[in-house]
Design an enzyme around this catalytic site. Structure first.
Site, PDB file in Angstrom:
ATOM      1  N   SER A   9       0.825  -1.219   0.000  1.00 18.84           N
ATOM      2  CA  SER A   9       0.000   0.000   0.000  1.00 18.84           C
ATOM      3  C   SER A   9       0.854   1.263   0.000  1.00 18.84           C
ATOM      4  O   SER A   9       0.540   2.235  -0.701  1.00 18.84           O
ATOM      5  CB  SER A   9      -0.975   0.003   1.183  1.00 18.84           C
ATOM      6  OG  SER A   9      -0.308  -0.235   2.398  1.00 18.84           O
ATOM      7  N   HIS A  62      -1.865  -8.942   2.001  1.00 18.68           N
ATOM      8  CA  HIS A  62      -1.555  -7.658   2.655  1.00 18.68           C
ATOM      9  C   HIS A  62      -2.710  -7.350   3.623  1.00 18.68           C
ATOM     10  O   HIS A  62      -3.030  -8.167   4.493  1.00 18.68           O
ATOM     11  CB  HIS A  62      -1.334  -6.600   1.565  1.00 18.68           C
ATOM     12  CG  HIS A  62      -0.789  -5.279   2.028  1.00 18.68           C
ATOM     13  ND1 HIS A  62      -0.151  -5.103   3.231  1.00 18.68           N
ATOM     14  CD2 HIS A  62      -0.794  -4.041   1.431  1.00 18.68           C
ATOM     15  CE1 HIS A  62       0.214  -3.820   3.354  1.00 18.68           C
ATOM     16  NE2 HIS A  62      -0.171  -3.159   2.277  1.00 18.68           N
ATOM     17  N   HIS A 107       5.864 -12.783   7.433  1.00 18.79           N
ATOM     18  CA  HIS A 107       6.092 -11.402   7.013  1.00 18.79           C
ATOM     19  C   HIS A 107       7.291 -11.354   6.066  1.00 18.79           C
ATOM     20  O   HIS A 107       8.225 -12.139   6.208  1.00 18.79           O
ATOM     21  CB  HIS A 107       6.360 -10.481   8.216  1.00 18.79           C
ATOM     22  CG  HIS A 107       6.126  -9.042   7.886  1.00 18.79           C
ATOM     23  ND1 HIS A 107       7.112  -8.241   7.371  1.00 18.79           N
ATOM     24  CD2 HIS A 107       5.007  -8.285   7.944  1.00 18.79           C
ATOM     25  CE1 HIS A 107       6.608  -7.034   7.147  1.00 18.79           C
ATOM     26  NE2 HIS A 107       5.341  -7.034   7.484  1.00 18.79           N
ATOM     27  N   ASP A 144      -2.166  -8.524  11.625  1.00 16.21           N
ATOM     28  CA  ASP A 144      -3.524  -8.954  11.292  1.00 16.21           C
ATOM     29  C   ASP A 144      -4.003 -10.145  12.115  1.00 16.21           C
ATOM     30  O   ASP A 144      -5.198 -10.445  12.134  1.00 16.21           O
ATOM     31  CB  ASP A 144      -3.601  -9.295   9.794  1.00 16.21           C
ATOM     32  CG  ASP A 144      -3.251  -8.095   8.937  1.00 16.21           C
ATOM     33  OD1 ASP A 144      -3.777  -7.002   9.208  1.00 16.21           O
ATOM     34  OD2 ASP A 144      -2.433  -8.234   8.013  1.00 16.21           O
ATOM     35  N   ARG A 178       3.204  -4.888  16.723  1.00 20.09           N
ATOM     36  CA  ARG A 178       1.807  -4.442  16.591  1.00 20.09           C
ATOM     37  C   ARG A 178       0.862  -5.539  17.099  1.00 20.09           C
ATOM     38  O   ARG A 178      -0.211  -5.250  17.630  1.00 20.09           O
ATOM     39  CB  ARG A 178       1.494  -4.096  15.118  1.00 20.09           C
ATOM     40  CG  ARG A 178       2.391  -2.985  14.578  1.00 20.09           C
ATOM     41  CD  ARG A 178       2.199  -2.773  13.081  1.00 20.09           C
ATOM     42  NE  ARG A 178       2.543  -3.960  12.310  1.00 20.09           N
ATOM     43  CZ  ARG A 178       2.364  -4.100  11.001  1.00 20.09           C
ATOM     44  NH1 ARG A 178       1.821  -3.115  10.296  1.00 20.09           N
ATOM     45  NH2 ARG A 178       2.715  -5.204  10.368  1.00 20.09           N
TER      46      ARG A 178
HETATM   47  N1  CMX Z   1       1.109 -19.904   5.875  1.00 21.28           N
HETATM   48  C1  CMX Z   1       1.503 -20.804   4.965  1.00 21.28           C
HETATM   49  N2  CMX Z   1       2.557 -20.632   4.155  1.00 21.28           N
HETATM   50  C2  CMX Z   1       3.268 -19.500   4.305  1.00 21.28           C
HETATM   51  C3  CMX Z   1       2.938 -18.511   5.244  1.00 21.28           C
HETATM   52  C4  CMX Z   1       1.792 -18.743   6.050  1.00 21.28           C
HETATM   53  N3  CMX Z   1       1.370 -17.844   6.938  1.00 21.28           N
HETATM   54  N4  CMX Z   1       3.821 -17.495   5.158  1.00 21.28           N
HETATM   55  C5  CMX Z   1       4.692 -17.837   4.184  1.00 21.28           C
HETATM   56  N5  CMX Z   1       4.345 -19.032   3.646  1.00 21.28           N
HETATM   57  C6  CMX Z   1       4.974 -19.736   2.532  1.00 21.28           C
HETATM   58  C7  CMX Z   1       4.940 -18.861   1.283  1.00 21.28           C
HETATM   59  O1  CMX Z   1       3.655 -18.940   0.653  1.00 21.28           O
HETATM   60  C8  CMX Z   1       6.073 -19.442   0.476  1.00 21.28           C
HETATM   61  O2  CMX Z   1       5.615 -20.660  -0.060  1.00 21.28           O
HETATM   62  P1  CMX Z   1       6.072 -21.148  -1.540  1.00 21.28           P
HETATM   63  O3  CMX Z   1       7.566 -21.199  -1.487  1.00 21.28           O
HETATM   64  O4  CMX Z   1       5.420 -22.472  -1.679  1.00 21.28           O
HETATM   65  O5  CMX Z   1       5.573 -20.111  -2.487  1.00 21.28           O
HETATM   66  C9  CMX Z   1       7.107 -19.781   1.566  1.00 21.28           C
HETATM   67  O6  CMX Z   1       6.354 -19.910   2.794  1.00 21.28           O
HETATM   68  C10 CMX Z   1       8.175 -18.736   1.752  1.00 21.28           C
HETATM   69  O7  CMX Z   1       7.549 -17.484   2.014  1.00 21.28           O
HETATM   70  P2  CMX Z   1       8.291 -16.356   2.885  1.00 21.28           P
HETATM   71  O8  CMX Z   1       9.543 -15.978   2.140  1.00 21.28           O
HETATM   72  O9  CMX Z   1       8.426 -16.804   4.286  1.00 21.28           O
HETATM   73  O10 CMX Z   1       7.211 -15.190   2.876  1.00 21.28           O
HETATM   74  P3  CMX Z   1       6.999 -14.034   1.796  1.00 21.28           P
HETATM   75  O11 CMX Z   1       7.933 -12.917   2.126  1.00 21.28           O
HETATM   76  O12 CMX Z   1       7.036 -14.544   0.404  1.00 21.28           O
HETATM   77  O13 CMX Z   1       5.495 -13.604   2.093  1.00 21.28           O
HETATM   78  C11 CMX Z   1       3.640 -13.025   3.437  1.00 21.28           C
HETATM   79  C12 CMX Z   1       5.138 -12.845   3.221  1.00 21.28           C
HETATM   80  C13 CMX Z   1       3.179 -12.081   4.540  1.00 21.28           C
HETATM   81  C14 CMX Z   1       2.900 -12.655   2.130  1.00 21.28           C
HETATM   82  C15 CMX Z   1       3.355 -14.495   3.822  1.00 21.28           C
HETATM   83  O14 CMX Z   1       3.996 -14.794   5.050  1.00 21.28           O
HETATM   84  C16 CMX Z   1       1.885 -14.836   3.914  1.00 21.28           C
HETATM   85  O15 CMX Z   1       1.278 -15.167   2.894  1.00 21.28           O
HETATM   86  N6  CMX Z   1       1.265 -14.761   5.145  1.00 21.28           N
HETATM   87  C17 CMX Z   1      -0.162 -14.984   5.322  1.00 21.28           C
HETATM   88  C18 CMX Z   1      -0.954 -13.759   4.868  1.00 21.28           C
HETATM   89  C19 CMX Z   1      -0.786 -12.602   5.817  1.00 21.28           C
HETATM   90  O16 CMX Z   1      -0.927 -12.738   7.030  1.00 21.28           O
HETATM   91  N7  CMX Z   1      -0.529 -11.405   5.276  1.00 21.28           N
HETATM   92  C20 CMX Z   1      -0.478 -10.162   6.085  1.00 21.28           C
HETATM   93  C21 CMX Z   1       0.908  -9.552   6.180  1.00 21.28           C
HETATM   94  C22 CMX Z   1       0.859  -8.251   6.957  1.00 21.28           C
HETATM   95  C23 CMX Z   1       0.136  -7.183   6.193  1.00 21.28           C
HETATM   96  O17 CMX Z   1       0.651  -6.748   5.139  1.00 21.28           O
HETATM   97  O18 CMX Z   1      -0.966  -6.764   6.604  1.00 21.28           O
END
Ligand code: CMX
Length: 441
Positions: A241, A271, A318, A373, A327
Site C-alpha cells: 500500500s 496484505h 512477514h 492482522d 503491533r
Molecule cells: N502460511 C503458509 N505458508 C506461508 C505462510 C503462512 N502464513 N507465510 C509464508 N508461507 C509460505 C509462502 O507462501 C512461500 O511458499 P512457496 O515457497 O510455496 O511459495 C514460503 O512460505 C516462503 O515465504 P516467505 O519468504 O516466508 O514469505 P513471503 O515474504 O514470500 O510472504 C507473506 C510474506 C506475509 C505474504 C506471507 O507470510 C503470507 O502469505 N502470510 C499470510 C498472509 C498474511 O498474514 N498477510 C499479512 C501480512 C501483513 C500485512 O501486510 O498486513
C-alpha cells in the site's frame, strides 16, 4: 510557532539541502548488491526506496521517526481519561519529525474537523454500487468520487509551479485524512446497519469520532480505535500500500488517485485483507469443530489441514519481520487489559502458541511469527463489530496517515518519477551464457 504546514515546509527545506549535500559527496557509494534470485522473488531485501516516516527492523519491528510502539503509547498525547495515543499525534510526528505537544495535537484535530465535509455526490456514488460490493471496493470508489475536491489536480491544470506541488499535496492529504472516517462509517452503516447513518460529533478526537460514526460509543472501543489507527498507520515504504501510493504519486497523479491505488493493494489477502481472513478462518474453525474454544491440539490439526489444502495460515509470516510483530504484542496487551477472559481473544493467544512451531517445521517459511492482522479482528468482535469483511477499511483509514505524510515528503523533496529496470528471462539466460553485459558489472 507557525502552522503545521509551515513547520513541515521548514523541515522539508532543510532536509532537501542535506540530501543534496549527501548525494554530491556520497552519490556513488555502493549500498548493496543484487542477486538474480531477488529479482524473481519480489525484490525482497533490495534497498531501493526512501521513506522518511518510519523504519522497519527485522528483529525489533517498526519505529516511527525512531519511536517504538510502547514509546508512542507513553509519549504521544492522549484523549482525556484515555491511555492510548491520539493518532493525529502520530501523523504530526511522521510529518514533522518531532513529538507533538498536546496543543499541537489539538490543532491538528480541529484542522481535520474543519476539513471533514464530504460532498453529497460521494454518498450518491457509494449508493450507486450494489450493497453486496466488498467494503474495500466501495471505499476505493468513494475516494475516486472525492477526487473532484483535489487542490493538486485543479492547481496542476491551472499551471502550478513545481515548487508548489508539496503545498497542494499537503492540502489534499489533510482533506483526505479528515474525510475518510466519514466515508468509511457511511459504508459500514449502509452495508450492515440498514443505512442508519450517524452524524459526526465535533467534540471528539479523530479516532473517537470515527468510532462514534461507526456506531460504537463505548469508551473501550474508542480506545481501541485510537490504538488501531496508530499501529496500522505506517510500516516503512516498501509494503504494497505504501509503495503503490508512492509509485503512483511519482507520476504526479494527485493524492486521491495515488491513495486509491494504494488501497487497491491493501485489499489483497496477502496484505491488508489478511485481517478479515484471520477472523473468517477462526470462525470456520469454530464452526467445523463445533466449539467456541478449540483446544491447542484441535487448532494444530486445523492448521495442518489449512496447509494441506494449499492455503496460507492468515496473520502469520512477514516479508521483512523475523519475530513477533510488536503491533501484535500491543494488541495482545490491550486484550489482557480490557478483555482477558474473552473466548475469541483467548483462541487468538492459543493460536499464537500453536502455529509458529508448525510453520517452522515446514522449513521454508522465513518468519513463523504473527503479524498485525493475527490479532485485530478478535478485539473488534469483542465490542460487537463482527462484520469481518469491513476490517480492511479500518486498516485503510489508518494507513492514510502514513502514506499521505510520505506523499507530502515525496513532493517536498522533489523525488522523481519511479522507474526501475526490468529484464526478460531470455536476457537473463544470455547473461548466464556470458553473452550479455550485466548492469553494474
Ligand atoms: N502460511 C503458509 N505458508 C506461508 C505462510 C503462512 N502464513 N507465510 C509464508 N508461507 C509460505 C509462502 O507462501 C512461500 O511458499 P512457496 O515457497 O510455496 O511459495 C514460503 O512460505 C516462503 O515465504 P516467505 O519468504 O516466508 O514469505 P513471503 O515474504 O514470500 O510472504 C507473506 C510474506 C506475509 C505474504 C506471507 O507470510 C503470507 O502469505 N502470510 C499470510 C498472509 C498474511 O498474514 N498477510 C499479512 C501480512 C501483513 C500485512 O501486510 O498486513
Amino acid at each position: 510557532m507557525g502552522s503545521l504546514k509551515a513547520r513541515f515546509k521548514e523541515k522539508a527545506d532543510s532536509l532537501a539541502i542535506e540530501i543534496k549535500d549527501i548525494l554530491k559527496t556520497h552519490g556513488n557509494k555502493v549500498i548493496g548488491e543484487v542477486q538474480l534470485s531477488q529479482i524473481y522473488q519480489g525484490m525482497r531485501g533490495i534497498t531501493g526506496l526512501v521513506s522518511e516516516t518510519s523504519l522497519l527492523d527485522a528483529q525489533e519491528g517498526i519505529r516511527f521517526r525512531g519511536y517504538s510502539i510502547p514509546e508512542l503509547q507513553e509519549k504521544l498525547p492522549k484523549a482525556e481519561g484515555g491511555s492510548e495515543p491520539l493518532p493525529e499525534g502520530l501523523f504530526y510526528l511522521m510529518l514533522v519529525g518531532d513529538l507533538p505537544s498536546a496543543n499541537d495535537v489539538e490543532l491538528v484535530t480541529s484542522n481535520l474537523q474543519r476539513r471533514s465535509h464530504v460532498p453529497n455526490h460521494v454518498f450518491d456514488t457509494i449508493e450507486a454500487l450494489p450493497i453486496n460490493s466488498h467494503p474495500m471496493t466501495q471505499f476505493v470508489v468513494a475516494i475516486m468520487a472525492l477526487q473532484t475536491e483535489s487542490h493538486y489536480q485543479k492547481r496542476y491544470a491551472a499551471g502550478m509551479n513545481k515548487k508548489d506541488y508539496w503545498d497542494a499535496v499537503f492540502d489534499d492529504a489533510m482533506d483526505l485524512i479528515a474525510r475518510l472516517p466519514r466515508i468509511a462509517a457511511y459504508i459500514y452503516r449502509r452495508k450492515y446497519k440498514n443505512g442508519e447513518h450517524i452524524q459526526p460529533n465535533g467534540l471528539l478526537d479523530w479516532a473517537g469520532n470515527f468510532a462514534h460514526m461507526l456506531g460504537y460509543d463505548d469508551e473501550g472501543f474508542m480506545e481501541l480505535m485510537r490504538l488501531y489507527m496508530t499501529i496500522h498507520a505506517d510500516h516503512e515504504g516498501g509494503n504494497v500500500s505504501a509503495h503503490t501510493t508512492h509509485l503512483v504519486g511519482s507520476a504526479l497523479s494527485d493524492p486521491y488517485l495515488s491513495f486509491a491505488a494504494g488501497m487497491n493493494g491493501l485489499a489483497g489477502p496477502l496484505h491488508g485483507l489478511a485481517n478479515q481472513e484471520v477472523i473468517k478462518w477462526i470462525f470456520e474453525m469454530r464452526e467445523e469443530l463445533n466449539t467456541e474454544s478449540p483446544s491447542k491440539e484441535q487448532i494444530a490439526e486445523y492448521v495442518r489441514k489449512t496447509l494441506t489444502a494449499g492455503k496460507v495460515v492468515p496473520g502469520y509470516g512477514h516479508a521483512v519481520l523475523r519475530k513477533t510483530d510488536p503491533r501484535f504484542t500491543a494488541q495482545m496487551e490491550f486484550g489482557k487489559k480490557h478483555m482477558p477472559e474473552d473466548p475469541l481473544v483467548k483462541t487468538v493467544w492459543n493460536i499464537y502458541e500453536t502455529v509458529p512451531p508448525i510453520l517452522q517445521s515446514l522449513g521454508k517459511i522465513k518468519n513463523p511469527w504473527p503479524n498485525v492482522d493475527a490479532h485485530s479482528g478478535a478485539l473488534l468482535v469483542h465490542y460487537g463489530m463482527v462484520e469481518y469483511d469491513f476490517y480492511t477499511v479500518l486498516f485503510g483509514v489508518s494507513r492514510a496517515l502514513g502514506v499521505l505524510a510520505s506523499l507530502c515528503w515525496d513532493r517536498a523533496l522533489s523525488l522523481p518519477i519511479e522507474r526501475p529496470k526490468s529484464v526478460t528471462t531470455d536476457l537473463v539466460k544470455s547473461w548466464l551464457k556470458g553473452e550479455g553485459e550485466i548492469w553494474g558489472e
